[in-house]
Scaffold this active site. Structure first.
Site, PDB file in Angstrom:
ATOM      1  N   HIS A  70      12.005  45.863  24.012  1.00  0.00           N
ATOM      2  CA  HIS A  70      12.982  45.827  22.925  1.00  0.00           C
ATOM      3  C   HIS A  70      13.416  44.396  22.638  1.00  0.00           C
ATOM      4  O   HIS A  70      14.438  44.188  22.001  1.00  0.00           O
ATOM      5  CB  HIS A  70      14.217  46.656  23.308  1.00  0.00           C
ATOM      6  CG  HIS A  70      13.932  48.131  23.397  1.00  0.00           C
ATOM      7  ND1 HIS A  70      14.686  48.996  24.135  1.00  0.00           N
ATOM      8  CD2 HIS A  70      12.956  48.883  22.838  1.00  0.00           C
ATOM      9  CE1 HIS A  70      14.194  50.221  24.034  1.00  0.00           C
ATOM     10  NE2 HIS A  70      13.145  50.168  23.256  1.00  0.00           N
ATOM     11  N   HIS A  71      12.654  43.398  23.138  1.00  0.00           N
ATOM     12  CA  HIS A  71      13.110  42.015  22.916  1.00  0.00           C
ATOM     13  C   HIS A  71      13.063  41.661  21.440  1.00  0.00           C
ATOM     14  O   HIS A  71      13.735  40.739  20.991  1.00  0.00           O
ATOM     15  CB  HIS A  71      12.297  41.018  23.762  1.00  0.00           C
ATOM     16  CG  HIS A  71      10.939  40.712  23.209  1.00  0.00           C
ATOM     17  ND1 HIS A  71       9.901  41.611  23.277  1.00  0.00           N
ATOM     18  CD2 HIS A  71      10.451  39.625  22.570  1.00  0.00           C
ATOM     19  CE1 HIS A  71       8.829  41.086  22.711  1.00  0.00           C
ATOM     20  NE2 HIS A  71       9.142  39.886  22.269  1.00  0.00           N
ATOM     21  N   LYS A  76       6.573  48.497  17.798  1.00  0.00           N
ATOM     22  CA  LYS A  76       5.412  48.782  16.944  1.00  0.00           C
ATOM     23  C   LYS A  76       4.214  49.136  17.803  1.00  0.00           C
ATOM     24  O   LYS A  76       3.957  48.504  18.825  1.00  0.00           O
ATOM     25  CB  LYS A  76       5.111  47.500  16.133  1.00  0.00           C
ATOM     26  CG  LYS A  76       4.040  47.632  15.112  1.00  0.00           C
ATOM     27  CD  LYS A  76       4.626  47.937  13.746  1.00  0.00           C
ATOM     28  CE  LYS A  76       3.583  48.319  12.725  1.00  0.00           C
ATOM     29  NZ  LYS A  76       3.056  49.670  12.909  1.00  0.00           N
ATOM     30  N   LYS A 100       0.374  41.291  22.530  1.00  0.00           N
ATOM     31  CA  LYS A 100      -0.400  41.049  21.318  1.00  0.00           C
ATOM     32  C   LYS A 100       0.499  40.504  20.200  1.00  0.00           C
ATOM     33  O   LYS A 100       0.179  39.512  19.565  1.00  0.00           O
ATOM     34  CB  LYS A 100      -0.966  42.414  20.897  1.00  0.00           C
ATOM     35  CG  LYS A 100      -2.268  42.384  20.186  1.00  0.00           C
ATOM     36  CD  LYS A 100      -2.757  43.811  19.963  1.00  0.00           C
ATOM     37  CE  LYS A 100      -3.263  44.454  21.248  1.00  0.00           C
ATOM     38  NZ  LYS A 100      -3.852  45.789  21.004  1.00  0.00           N
ATOM     39  N   ASP A 105       2.407  35.986  16.720  1.00  0.00           N
ATOM     40  CA  ASP A 105       3.680  35.730  16.018  1.00  0.00           C
ATOM     41  C   ASP A 105       4.078  36.853  15.082  1.00  0.00           C
ATOM     42  O   ASP A 105       4.439  36.615  13.919  1.00  0.00           O
ATOM     43  CB  ASP A 105       3.578  34.427  15.202  1.00  0.00           C
ATOM     44  CG  ASP A 105       3.882  33.225  16.061  1.00  0.00           C
ATOM     45  OD1 ASP A 105       4.666  33.367  17.007  1.00  0.00           O
ATOM     46  OD2 ASP A 105       3.296  32.148  15.783  1.00  0.00           O
ATOM     47  N   LYS A 112       3.724  52.454  21.922  1.00  0.00           N
ATOM     48  CA  LYS A 112       2.509  53.242  21.719  1.00  0.00           C
ATOM     49  C   LYS A 112       2.845  54.712  21.798  1.00  0.00           C
ATOM     50  O   LYS A 112       3.806  55.107  22.479  1.00  0.00           O
ATOM     51  CB  LYS A 112       1.471  52.910  22.795  1.00  0.00           C
ATOM     52  CG  LYS A 112       0.048  53.165  22.361  1.00  0.00           C
ATOM     53  CD  LYS A 112      -0.472  52.047  21.476  1.00  0.00           C
ATOM     54  CE  LYS A 112      -1.866  52.258  21.011  1.00  0.00           C
ATOM     55  NZ  LYS A 112      -2.359  51.065  20.304  1.00  0.00           N
ATOM     56  N   SER A 368      -0.526  45.315   9.735  1.00  0.00           N
ATOM     57  CA  SER A 368       0.552  46.315   9.727  1.00  0.00           C
ATOM     58  C   SER A 368       1.886  45.626   9.430  1.00  0.00           C
ATOM     59  O   SER A 368       2.742  46.165   8.725  1.00  0.00           O
ATOM     60  CB  SER A 368       0.650  46.998  11.087  1.00  0.00           C
ATOM     61  OG  SER A 368      -0.213  48.096  11.142  1.00  0.00           O
TER      62      SER A 368
HETATM   63  P1  NAD Z   1     -11.654  55.587  16.266  1.00  0.00           P
HETATM   64  O1  NAD Z   1     -11.231  56.915  16.732  1.00  0.00           O
HETATM   65  O2  NAD Z   1     -11.640  55.317  14.805  1.00  0.00           O
HETATM   66  O3  NAD Z   1     -13.138  55.260  16.788  1.00  0.00           O
HETATM   67  C1  NAD Z   1     -13.555  55.302  18.117  1.00  0.00           C
HETATM   68  C2  NAD Z   1     -15.054  55.551  18.117  1.00  0.00           C
HETATM   69  O4  NAD Z   1     -15.546  55.464  19.454  1.00  0.00           O
HETATM   70  C3  NAD Z   1     -15.418  56.953  17.589  1.00  0.00           C
HETATM   71  O5  NAD Z   1     -16.421  56.833  16.615  1.00  0.00           O
HETATM   72  C4  NAD Z   1     -15.902  57.679  18.838  1.00  0.00           C
HETATM   73  O6  NAD Z   1     -16.877  58.673  18.558  1.00  0.00           O
HETATM   74  C5  NAD Z   1     -16.487  56.517  19.645  1.00  0.00           C
HETATM   75  N1  NAD Z   1     -16.623  56.814  21.072  1.00  0.00           N
HETATM   76  C6  NAD Z   1     -15.848  57.585  21.866  1.00  0.00           C
HETATM   77  N2  NAD Z   1     -16.318  57.616  23.117  1.00  0.00           N
HETATM   78  C7  NAD Z   1     -17.415  56.839  23.129  1.00  0.00           C
HETATM   79  C8  NAD Z   1     -18.355  56.468  24.129  1.00  0.00           C
HETATM   80  N3  NAD Z   1     -18.238  56.906  25.373  1.00  0.00           N
HETATM   81  N4  NAD Z   1     -19.367  55.630  23.781  1.00  0.00           N
HETATM   82  C9  NAD Z   1     -19.505  55.183  22.527  1.00  0.00           C
HETATM   83  N5  NAD Z   1     -18.647  55.503  21.525  1.00  0.00           N
HETATM   84  C10 NAD Z   1     -17.623  56.320  21.824  1.00  0.00           C
HETATM   85  O7  NAD Z   1     -10.765  54.546  17.061  1.00  0.00           O
HETATM   86  P2  NAD Z   1     -10.436  53.041  16.661  1.00  0.00           P
HETATM   87  O8  NAD Z   1      -9.182  53.046  15.877  1.00  0.00           O
HETATM   88  O9  NAD Z   1     -11.647  52.388  16.106  1.00  0.00           O
HETATM   89  O10 NAD Z   1     -10.066  52.421  18.095  1.00  0.00           O
HETATM   90  C11 NAD Z   1     -11.056  51.979  19.001  1.00  0.00           C
HETATM   91  C12 NAD Z   1     -10.433  51.071  20.045  1.00  0.00           C
HETATM   92  O11 NAD Z   1      -9.801  49.966  19.386  1.00  0.00           O
HETATM   93  C13 NAD Z   1      -9.340  51.725  20.900  1.00  0.00           C
HETATM   94  O12 NAD Z   1      -9.367  51.145  22.183  1.00  0.00           O
HETATM   95  C14 NAD Z   1      -8.066  51.314  20.198  1.00  0.00           C
HETATM   96  O13 NAD Z   1      -6.943  51.328  21.061  1.00  0.00           O
HETATM   97  C15 NAD Z   1      -8.440  49.904  19.781  1.00  0.00           C
HETATM   98  N6  NAD Z   1      -7.635  49.380  18.670  1.00  0.00           N
HETATM   99  C16 NAD Z   1      -7.581  50.021  17.478  1.00  0.00           C
HETATM  100  C17 NAD Z   1      -6.834  49.471  16.435  1.00  0.00           C
HETATM  101  C18 NAD Z   1      -6.797  50.079  15.059  1.00  0.00           C
HETATM  102  O14 NAD Z   1      -6.269  49.436  14.137  1.00  0.00           O
HETATM  103  N7  NAD Z   1      -7.351  51.256  14.829  1.00  0.00           N
HETATM  104  C19 NAD Z   1      -6.107  48.286  16.648  1.00  0.00           C
HETATM  105  C20 NAD Z   1      -6.185  47.646  17.890  1.00  0.00           C
HETATM  106  C21 NAD Z   1      -6.952  48.209  18.894  1.00  0.00           C
END
Ligand code: NAD
Length: 476
Positions: A70-71, A76, A100, A105, A112, A368
């Site tokens: 909460h700093h 988010k 992150k 910044d 989460k 975002s």
């Molecule tokens: P998403 O659900 O859109 O896509 C994830 C993909 O990974 C899917 O297509 C799924 O079928 C595939 N997948 C699942 N298990 C798998 C495996 N064992 N091997 C290969 N592929 C596999 O999710 P996303 O939003 O793209 O998020 C992916 C990662 O990025 C997560 O770790 C998430 O926390 C991180 N992330 C996402 C965002 C965002 O803006 N969406 C931002 C920062 C970090």
């Protein structure tokens, strides 16, 4: 993930992995132990169970919202839909959000959310019911709101879920003029910002492109400067992986392998990402893509010959059992926590350059933030300055043409005249953020002689958080 690896990954406390990384960084700083403990710990963890009628049955749904810090307010962080969701995972992802945001910044505390469901086997109608009920639980506990806590998409969620969240929030908060800012990652037609969908993947691309521009680093791994011709493997073709793959492909990198749940495909001459997506939509799988080789055990794709490996699916996919077989010279952590601390040590000894998640996938939260600002200001980016810039540019070009007595070709003129659109401003803000973030981490790594980029990124994050505590006068 094979059963064998799943049990290895499940044995981890993901949160303790992040604590280890934090502690390594803390050694470079002289900060009071109590303050470090405060930064590390989760400020609030809310676990809920609620009933949803699915068909004729009542199902009890397990879900979470964790506010790590909460700093800065609001908090988010995305919402994950996965059957593997658990408290440890949500706490860790919330903590990563705090670090992150500090690195790039963005003035938010980390949070989460997660719902323990498999969206692949639940109907759209029931996902909507669950999402709306989850949102009302958050409202009830004052865990959502433009100035309180602002969710976003993550693994298993996207624009659709964000618009249900917004709609539920709006209907339960009549007269809330800033209601649009209660969630980001919304469709553009519902107050979203252009460029949010691809932001995380584009940020990953900008970060790796910047690293590949650095002579010293490229020399250390025996690669040429630049992205052109570099062999890339991407795991996960979802929101992050698909867009990252597209941007790497467009920049001239060769996508040699793509891995999904059902298996991977390989072609050493390169895969055309948009054709793979067409094939995926047509057949429901990336396998059997023309002119490519199928790899049944999808995890094996991580071990193929390449220059850059981008895990963009889930955490703990590179662990002590496969780290030694990884051939990539650069690993770009698009997913959160894809490399375990043991694997990190093994890869570090091999000289692999790891670009850490807490910096590399911050593009999503950065854009975002732009969306949140747009919603609070109630005006689209570029609306005020687009025509003004075009008029100024027209006058400037006329002066140049008159004084040089030369006409500028019409196509060039069009390019120069164009005032900034929302997408241009968002992308330039993102590019600037990712480039600046990279150099801040790199400079700190050099000046403090820090062993790797991950530790340097944590040092940067901790310093930033301490700064804001001091500004608040909480810990003078
Ligand atoms: P998403 O659900 O859109 O896509 C994830 C993909 O990974 C899917 O297509 C799924 O079928 C595939 N997948 C699942 N298990 C798998 C495996 N064992 N091997 C290969 N592929 C596999 O999710 P996303 O939003 O793209 O998020 C992916 C990662 O990025 C997560 O770790 C998430 O926390 C991180 N992330 C996402 C965002 C965002 O803006 N969406 C931002 C920062 C970090």
């Amino acid at each position: 993930m094979s059963k064998k690896t799943k049990s290895k990954a499940d044995a981890y406390s993901f949160f303790s992995c992040i604590e280890k990384n934090f502690d390594k960084a803390a050694r470079y700083l002289s900060i009071k132990k109590g303050l470090l403990e405060q930064i590390k710990s989760c400020n609030a963890v809310y676990r809920m169970h609620f009933p949803v009628k699915i068909g004729k049955e009542i199902q009890v749904i397990e879900a979470y919202r964790v506010q790590h810090s909460h700093h800065k307010l609001p908090c988010k962080g995305g919402i994950r839909y996965s059957i593997k969701v658990n408290q440890d995972e949500v706490m860790t992802l919330a903590a990563l959000m705090t670090y992150k945001c500090a690195i790039v910044d963005v003035p938010f505390g980390g949070a989460k959310g997660g719902i323990k469901i498999d969206p692949q086997i639940i109907s759209t109608e029931n996902i909507e019911k669950i999402t709306r009920r989850y949102t009302s639980e958050l409202i009830k506990k004052i865990l959502i709101g433009p100035g309180i806590d602002v969710p976003a998409p993550d693994y298993g969620t996207g624009e659709r879920e964000m618009s249900w969240i917004f709609d539920t929030f709006l209907s339960l908060s009549p007269g809330e003029v800033d209601a649009l800012a209660c969630v980001t990652g919304k469709p553009v037609s519902q107050g979203g910002v252009r460029g949010r969908k691809e932001a995380t993947g584009l940020g990953v691309f900008y970060g790796i492109r910047e690293l590949c521009k650095m002579k010293e680093e490229m020399l250390s791994v025996g690669l040429d400067v630049g992205l052109n011709g570099k062999k890339v493997i991407i795991q996960g073709l979802g929101n992050v992986g698909y867009h990252a793959a597209t941007f790497f492909h467009e920049a001239g990198a060769i996508i040699v392998a793509l891995a999904e749940r059902e298996g991977a495909i390989y072609n050493k001459k390169g895969l055309n990402v948009s054709n793979v997506i067409i094939h995926l939509k047509k057949t429901g799988s990336i396998l059997n893509f023309p002119e490519s080789k199928n790899i049944e055990d999808t995890e094996k794709a991580l071990e193929l010959e390449c220059d850059i490996l981008i895990p963009a699916a889930l955490e703990n996919v590179i662990h002590k059992h496969n780290a030694n077989r990884i051939k990539a010279k650069i690993i770009g952590e698009a997913a959160n926590g894809p490399v375990t601390p043991e694997a990190d040590d093994i890869l570090g000894k091999k000289g692999v350059l790891i670009v850490p998640d807490i910096y590399l996938n911050a593009g999503g939260v950065t854009v975002s933030y732009f969306e949140w600002l747009k919603n609070l200001s109630h005006v689209r980016y570029g609306r005020m300055e687009k025509r003004f810039s075009e008029n100024m540019n027209t006058e400037l070009l006329q002066v140049i043409e008159t004084s040089c007595r030369k006409k500028i070709p019409i196509e060039e003129k069009k390019m120069i005249l164009r005032g900034p659109r929302e997408i241009d401003l968002v992308r330039s803000g993102l590019e600037d953020t990712m480039i600046n973030g990279f150099h801040k981490i790199r400079d700190l790594k050099k000046s403090l002689k820090i062993e790797n980029m991950r530790t340097a990124a944590f040092v940067l994050a901790i310093n930033k958080i301490i700064d804001s505590y001091e500004k608040l006068g909480i810990f003078p």
